[in-house]
Design a protein around this motif. Structure first.
Motif, PDB file in Angstrom:
ATOM      1  N   ASN A 138       0.962  -1.159   0.031  1.00  0.00           N
ATOM      2  CA  ASN A 138       0.123  -0.009   0.040  1.00  0.00           C
ATOM      3  C   ASN A 138       0.747   1.199  -0.007  1.00  0.00           C
ATOM      4  O   ASN A 138       2.117   1.183   0.441  1.00  0.00           O
ATOM      5  CB  ASN A 138      -0.635  -0.136   1.314  1.00  0.00           C
ATOM      6  CG  ASN A 138      -1.769  -1.227   1.253  1.00  0.00           C
ATOM      7  OD1 ASN A 138      -2.358  -1.687   0.408  1.00  0.00           O
ATOM      8  ND2 ASN A 138      -1.828  -1.854   2.393  1.00  0.00           N
ATOM      9  N   TYR A 144       1.182   4.711   1.948  1.00  0.00           N
ATOM     10  CA  TYR A 144       0.964   5.141   3.292  1.00  0.00           C
ATOM     11  C   TYR A 144       0.718   6.773   3.268  1.00  0.00           C
ATOM     12  O   TYR A 144       1.528   7.398   2.513  1.00  0.00           O
ATOM     13  CB  TYR A 144       1.887   4.802   4.233  1.00  0.00           C
ATOM     14  CG  TYR A 144       2.109   3.258   4.437  1.00  0.00           C
ATOM     15  CD1 TYR A 144       0.868   2.426   4.785  1.00  0.00           C
ATOM     16  CD2 TYR A 144       3.104   2.820   3.844  1.00  0.00           C
ATOM     17  CE1 TYR A 144       0.945   1.083   4.737  1.00  0.00           C
ATOM     18  CE2 TYR A 144       3.439   1.253   3.732  1.00  0.00           C
ATOM     19  CZ  TYR A 144       2.234   0.511   4.156  1.00  0.00           C
ATOM     20  OH  TYR A 144       2.365  -0.863   4.392  1.00  0.00           O
ATOM     21  N   THR A 145      -0.051   7.312   4.047  1.00  0.00           N
ATOM     22  CA  THR A 145      -0.377   8.663   4.248  1.00  0.00           C
ATOM     23  C   THR A 145      -0.035   9.358   5.724  1.00  0.00           C
ATOM     24  O   THR A 145      -0.517   8.281   6.379  1.00  0.00           O
ATOM     25  CB  THR A 145      -1.716   9.116   3.374  1.00  0.00           C
ATOM     26  OG1 THR A 145      -2.534   8.418   4.459  1.00  0.00           O
ATOM     27  CG2 THR A 145      -1.583   8.826   2.172  1.00  0.00           C
ATOM     28  N   GLN A 184      -2.726   8.377   8.703  1.00  0.00           N
ATOM     29  CA  GLN A 184      -3.547   7.136   8.119  1.00  0.00           C
ATOM     30  C   GLN A 184      -3.761   6.580   9.799  1.00  0.00           C
ATOM     31  O   GLN A 184      -2.921   6.288  10.515  1.00  0.00           O
ATOM     32  CB  GLN A 184      -2.611   6.509   7.444  1.00  0.00           C
ATOM     33  CG  GLN A 184      -3.150   5.045   7.062  1.00  0.00           C
ATOM     34  CD  GLN A 184      -2.450   4.266   5.977  1.00  0.00           C
ATOM     35  OE1 GLN A 184      -1.766   4.974   5.018  1.00  0.00           O
ATOM     36  NE2 GLN A 184      -2.589   3.110   5.855  1.00  0.00           N
ATOM     37  N   PHE A 220      -3.312   0.809   8.530  1.00  0.00           N
ATOM     38  CA  PHE A 220      -2.006   0.463   8.276  1.00  0.00           C
ATOM     39  C   PHE A 220      -1.547  -1.059   8.262  1.00  0.00           C
ATOM     40  O   PHE A 220      -0.902  -1.742   7.490  1.00  0.00           O
ATOM     41  CB  PHE A 220      -1.079   1.281   9.206  1.00  0.00           C
ATOM     42  CG  PHE A 220       0.492   0.790   9.160  1.00  0.00           C
ATOM     43  CD1 PHE A 220       1.114   1.594   8.292  1.00  0.00           C
ATOM     44  CD2 PHE A 220       1.105  -0.103   9.999  1.00  0.00           C
ATOM     45  CE1 PHE A 220       2.623   1.220   8.267  1.00  0.00           C
ATOM     46  CE2 PHE A 220       2.538  -0.391   9.954  1.00  0.00           C
ATOM     47  CZ  PHE A 220       3.247   0.157   8.993  1.00  0.00           C
ATOM     48  N   GLY A 267       5.805   1.787  11.096  1.00  0.00           N
ATOM     49  CA  GLY A 267       5.359   2.955  11.390  1.00  0.00           C
ATOM     50  C   GLY A 267       5.465   3.388  12.781  1.00  0.00           C
ATOM     51  O   GLY A 267       5.244   2.544  13.572  1.00  0.00           O
ATOM     52  N   LEU A 276      -0.636   7.871  11.865  1.00  0.00           N
ATOM     53  CA  LEU A 276       0.807   7.511  11.187  1.00  0.00           C
ATOM     54  C   LEU A 276       1.300   8.880  11.226  1.00  0.00           C
ATOM     55  O   LEU A 276       1.046   9.804  10.832  1.00  0.00           O
ATOM     56  CB  LEU A 276       0.532   6.903   9.914  1.00  0.00           C
ATOM     57  CG  LEU A 276       2.055   6.487   9.314  1.00  0.00           C
ATOM     58  CD1 LEU A 276       2.603   5.581  10.065  1.00  0.00           C
ATOM     59  CD2 LEU A 276       1.640   5.926   7.716  1.00  0.00           C
ATOM     60  N   VAL A 327       6.954   6.603   8.583  1.00  0.00           N
ATOM     61  CA  VAL A 327       7.123   5.234   8.144  1.00  0.00           C
ATOM     62  C   VAL A 327       8.249   4.799   7.223  1.00  0.00           C
ATOM     63  O   VAL A 327       8.848   6.044   6.434  1.00  0.00           O
ATOM     64  CB  VAL A 327       5.716   4.880   7.313  1.00  0.00           C
ATOM     65  CG1 VAL A 327       5.423   5.732   6.101  1.00  0.00           C
ATOM     66  CG2 VAL A 327       5.641   3.390   7.059  1.00  0.00           C
ATOM     67  N   ARG A 341       3.962  -6.300   3.999  1.00  0.00           N
ATOM     68  CA  ARG A 341       3.645  -6.012   3.070  1.00  0.00           C
ATOM     69  C   ARG A 341       3.272  -7.073   1.909  1.00  0.00           C
ATOM     70  O   ARG A 341       2.313  -7.372   1.310  1.00  0.00           O
ATOM     71  CB  ARG A 341       4.373  -4.826   2.436  1.00  0.00           C
ATOM     72  CG  ARG A 341       4.247  -3.592   3.258  1.00  0.00           C
ATOM     73  CD  ARG A 341       5.337  -2.657   2.942  1.00  0.00           C
ATOM     74  NE  ARG A 341       5.402  -2.323   1.462  1.00  0.00           N
ATOM     75  CZ  ARG A 341       4.903  -1.412   0.875  1.00  0.00           C
ATOM     76  NH1 ARG A 341       3.969  -0.536   1.462  1.00  0.00           N
ATOM     77  NH2 ARG A 341       5.091  -1.185  -0.231  1.00  0.00           N
TER      78      ARG A 341
END
Length: 274
Positions: free
Chosen positions: A112, A114-115, A118, A123, A174, A181, A184, A226
């Motif tokens: 993914n 990530y922002t 988040q 996550f 993270g 978040l 990360v 992941r």
């Protein structure tokens, strides 16, 4: 005149030896020396004296600090210097470590994007077995000024239990404040050669959080697996040994949190905490 002085001295000694208490501007002293009014000391203060010892003088820059009920006061040096209200200062830091990391099976959460801010839930993904929080590193910090900055430094060992060449896994670690978040890093580790070698990597993450509200906040470190490379199905370790070439002590994780604040004139936290 002499008779008056004798009577006065007799009265003072009678009060002193009668009940062991002397009052100034009070007829009912509540301490050995009870002064109802201003007290001026023109020379020295000695602490901790006895019948055979004079006591201790405070050094330059020290202050009298109460140790609480039933304990005598002591001389202490202030732990903090004068503050410039326009600059940041390090008010405190926390350092923790643990050998209780994460051993993660072959479940994955997906590669993914990530922002910032988040959620921790998104996550880690819908497959809970793909990762988790390193619980021993979770900390509570207090923010006294909304202009504060929290700086984070995390280090661990990432290990794959693979015997096949080019097999490995992709991970993300993270740092979260109140399950949001703030920083990360992702990393892919593949085994270089086939055989008994189990590859590992020293993983570092530095991050920061700012514009946090005044009050207490919870800081967590979380990791997710992941994806897998070349059909890798073995375990991975994040601060946790998954093979005998390293043990948990060698794999342990460490986490540092530092608080940088601008002095807040409404902050009532004592400058010295015994």
């Amino acid at each position: 005149m002499y008779i008056t002085r004798i009577i006065s001295l007799f009265f003072i000694f009678a009060v002193f030896f009668g009940n062991g208490q002397v009052g100034i501007n009070t007829k009912t002293p509540l301490a050995t020396l009870d002064v109802q009014g201003n007290l001026g000391i023109r020379k020295k203060i000695y602490l901790g004296g006895s019948d055979g010892a004079q006591g201790i003088l405070g050094q330059k820059g020290t202050v009298l600090v109460s140790q609480g009920q039933g304990l005598p006061p002591v001389w202490k040096m202030l732990r903090v210097p004068p503050f410039d209200p326009f600059l940041y200062f390090s008010f405190y830091n926390i350092g923790v470590k643990t050998q209780n990391g994460l051993a993660i099976g072959n479940a994955t959460s997906g590669s993914n994007i990530y922002t910032e801010n988040q959620s921790l839930t998104s996550f880690l993904g819908t497959v809970t077995a793909s990762g988790g929080v390193i619980n021993d590193l979770t900390q509570t910090v207090t923010i006294n000024n909304p202009e504060s900055i929290l700086a984070f430094s995390f280090e661990t060992i990432f290990m794959i239990n693979s015997t096949a060449q080019y097999q490995g896994a992709d991970i993300a670690i993270g740092i979260f404040v109140d399950d949001k978040l703030k920083g990360v890093r992702v990393y892919t580790l593949d085994s270089e050669v086939a055989g008994l070698v189990r590859d590992f990597y020293t993983f570092n993450l530095i991050a920061a959080a700012q514009n946090l509200s005044v009050g207490q906040h919870t800081v967590k470190v979380a990791c997710t697996r992941r994806s897998n490379n070349n059909n890798f199905t073995g375990d991975i370790g994040i601060g946790k040994s998954v093979y005998t070439n390293l043990n948990d002590f060698m794999m342990q994780s460490s986490f540092m949190i530092e608080s940088y604040e601008k002095p807040n004139p409404t902050n009532t936290t004592p400058v010295y905490i015994p």
